[in-house]
Design a protein around this motif. Sequence first.
Motif, PDB file in Angstrom:
ATOM      1  N   THR A   1       0.817  -1.216   0.000  1.00 47.41           N
ATOM      2  CA  THR A   1       0.000   0.000   0.000  1.00 47.41           C
ATOM      3  C   THR A   1       0.853   1.270   0.000  1.00 47.41           C
ATOM      4  O   THR A   1       0.307   2.371  -0.152  1.00 47.41           O
ATOM      5  CB  THR A   1      -0.929   0.010   1.218  1.00 47.41           C
ATOM      6  OG1 THR A   1      -0.147  -0.155   2.411  1.00 47.41           O
ATOM      7  CG2 THR A   1      -1.940  -1.126   1.127  1.00 47.41           C
ATOM      8  N   THR A   2       2.168   1.132   0.156  1.00 45.39           N
ATOM      9  CA  THR A   2       3.071   2.289   0.074  1.00 45.39           C
ATOM     10  C   THR A   2       3.717   2.411  -1.298  1.00 45.39           C
ATOM     11  O   THR A   2       4.470   3.352  -1.541  1.00 45.39           O
ATOM     12  CB  THR A   2       4.182   2.194   1.138  1.00 45.39           C
ATOM     13  OG1 THR A   2       5.058   1.095   0.832  1.00 45.39           O
ATOM     14  CG2 THR A   2       3.594   2.004   2.524  1.00 45.39           C
TER      15      THR A   2
ATOM     16  N   GLN B   1       0.275  -0.278  -7.152  1.00 43.82           N
ATOM     17  CA  GLN B   1      -0.788  -0.740  -6.267  1.00 43.82           C
ATOM     18  C   GLN B   1      -2.014  -1.164  -7.071  1.00 43.82           C
ATOM     19  O   GLN B   1      -2.618  -2.212  -6.792  1.00 43.82           O
ATOM     20  CB  GLN B   1      -1.189   0.373  -5.301  1.00 43.82           C
ATOM     21  CG  GLN B   1      -0.177   0.720  -4.243  1.00 43.82           C
ATOM     22  CD  GLN B   1      -0.774   1.691  -3.239  1.00 43.82           C
ATOM     23  OE1 GLN B   1      -1.878   1.480  -2.726  1.00 43.82           O
ATOM     24  NE2 GLN B   1      -0.055   2.763  -2.958  1.00 43.82           N
TER      25      GLN B   1
ATOM     26  N   ARG C   1      -3.970  -4.714  -7.040  1.00 51.57           N
ATOM     27  CA  ARG C   1      -5.384  -4.802  -6.659  1.00 51.57           C
ATOM     28  C   ARG C   1      -6.236  -5.391  -7.786  1.00 51.57           C
ATOM     29  O   ARG C   1      -7.210  -6.107  -7.536  1.00 51.57           O
ATOM     30  CB  ARG C   1      -5.909  -3.428  -6.276  1.00 51.57           C
ATOM     31  CG  ARG C   1      -5.335  -2.898  -4.975  1.00 51.57           C
ATOM     32  CD  ARG C   1      -6.000  -1.601  -4.559  1.00 51.57           C
ATOM     33  NE  ARG C   1      -5.377  -1.057  -3.378  1.00 51.57           N
ATOM     34  CZ  ARG C   1      -5.604  -1.458  -2.128  1.00 51.57           C
ATOM     35  NH1 ARG C   1      -6.476  -2.442  -1.927  1.00 51.57           N
ATOM     36  NH2 ARG C   1      -5.000  -0.897  -1.099  1.00 51.57           N
TER      37      ARG C   1
ATOM     38  N   GLU D   1      -4.107  -5.810   3.969  1.00 48.64           N
ATOM     39  CA  GLU D   1      -5.136  -5.882   2.940  1.00 48.64           C
ATOM     40  C   GLU D   1      -4.818  -7.060   2.039  1.00 48.64           C
ATOM     41  O   GLU D   1      -3.700  -7.177   1.515  1.00 48.64           O
ATOM     42  CB  GLU D   1      -5.192  -4.590   2.130  1.00 48.64           C
ATOM     43  CG  GLU D   1      -5.729  -3.395   2.904  1.00 48.64           C
ATOM     44  CD  GLU D   1      -5.922  -2.193   1.995  1.00 48.64           C
ATOM     45  OE1 GLU D   1      -6.809  -2.251   1.113  1.00 48.64           O
ATOM     46  OE2 GLU D   1      -5.166  -1.225   2.147  1.00 48.64           O
TER      47      GLU D   1
ATOM     48  N   TRP E   1     -11.337  -7.651  -1.827  1.00 50.95           N
ATOM     49  CA  TRP E   1     -10.238  -7.245  -0.951  1.00 50.95           C
ATOM     50  C   TRP E   1     -10.768  -7.095   0.470  1.00 50.95           C
ATOM     51  O   TRP E   1     -11.784  -6.454   0.709  1.00 50.95           O
ATOM     52  CB  TRP E   1      -9.607  -5.944  -1.442  1.00 50.95           C
ATOM     53  CG  TRP E   1      -8.664  -6.215  -2.579  1.00 50.95           C
ATOM     54  CD1 TRP E   1      -8.984  -6.341  -3.892  1.00 50.95           C
ATOM     55  CD2 TRP E   1      -7.258  -6.436  -2.482  1.00 50.95           C
ATOM     56  NE1 TRP E   1      -7.870  -6.629  -4.633  1.00 50.95           N
ATOM     57  CE2 TRP E   1      -6.784  -6.686  -3.787  1.00 50.95           C
ATOM     58  CE3 TRP E   1      -6.340  -6.438  -1.423  1.00 50.95           C
ATOM     59  CZ2 TRP E   1      -5.439  -6.948  -4.061  1.00 50.95           C
ATOM     60  CZ3 TRP E   1      -5.003  -6.700  -1.686  1.00 50.95           C
ATOM     61  CH2 TRP E   1      -4.563  -6.951  -2.995  1.00 50.95           C
TER      62      TRP E   1
ATOM     63  N   SER F   1      -9.730  -6.190   4.534  1.00 56.71           N
ATOM     64  CA  SER F   1      -8.785  -5.559   5.446  1.00 56.71           C
ATOM     65  C   SER F   1      -8.930  -6.186   6.832  1.00 56.71           C
ATOM     66  O   SER F   1     -10.050  -6.461   7.272  1.00 56.71           O
ATOM     67  CB  SER F   1      -9.052  -4.052   5.514  1.00 56.71           C
ATOM     68  OG  SER F   1      -8.233  -3.433   6.481  1.00 56.71           O
TER      69      SER F   1
END
Length: 283
Positions: free
Chosen positions: A82-83, A89, A93, A199, A211, A213
């Motif tokens: 996520t960074t 990203q 995803r 995630e 997805w 979390s």
Amino acid sequence: MDERALLARSGGPVTRSRLVRELAALGLRPGDTVMFHTALSALGYVPGGPLTVVAALREVLGARGTLLVYSGWNDAPPQDFTTWPAPWQQAVRAEHPAYDPELSEGTHDNGRLPEALRRLPGARRTRHPDSFAALGAAAEALVGEVPWDDPYGAAGPLGRLVAAGGRVLLLGAPLDTLTVLHHAEALARAPGKRHLRYEVPVLGPDGARVWQSYWDIDTEDEAFAYGQAVPEGVWPFTVIAREALAEGIGLRGRVGAAESHLFEAAELVHFGVRWIERNITRE
């Protein structure tokens, strides 16, 4: 593999019947619910490898017994994805395959035994991607319907293992592999407990990829600032387990060529909670 060296270490083949005798001598009993960790090469030469070890364990435990292993997910997306730059990203995803309890490969970090067990007929695996697999009479009770958040807490497989009066077996595996001490971390009330948010893509109720979390204690690095209590470069679980053994918690013996240990899960977790709360005093 150097079979001659392994045979010399173990004084001959570590057969299924030999494993059954030596596991019983260590203290394993019919009907036990047992989480186990194995360093296969430490046992010596085992004809048939992982399946022989699992078969011997099942023979000792009998029809009322249950085996539990940490499986994980070898191909989970990196926790820090996520960074990454936004296009990277988005690519993850859009196309990262979902965790599938039936098909997704377990982590390679824990050797061959967990994957061998989870592939056996009748084995059950958590739908949670930080997964555990179980085989035997209490398999569904251990790994069914695990909560998304706090999977190492009281409602997760390790909490259920403790509640069921389960045990933890190390077959040549080092003390730092005691996954059950992550449950002690989840329970301990000490300053600076670290959590992470993950995630991951999973299969939804309709089988579609979604997805999900979830948050959990930090099992990737350390859940607490253990540097205040253990020497640099030493994994804290090793220190906790050594001190537990010194207080008479757990049994020791040899299985094949390997020094092995058998702990009562509740007793070890209780010791671990007290150790953390006594030694971790600041963030």
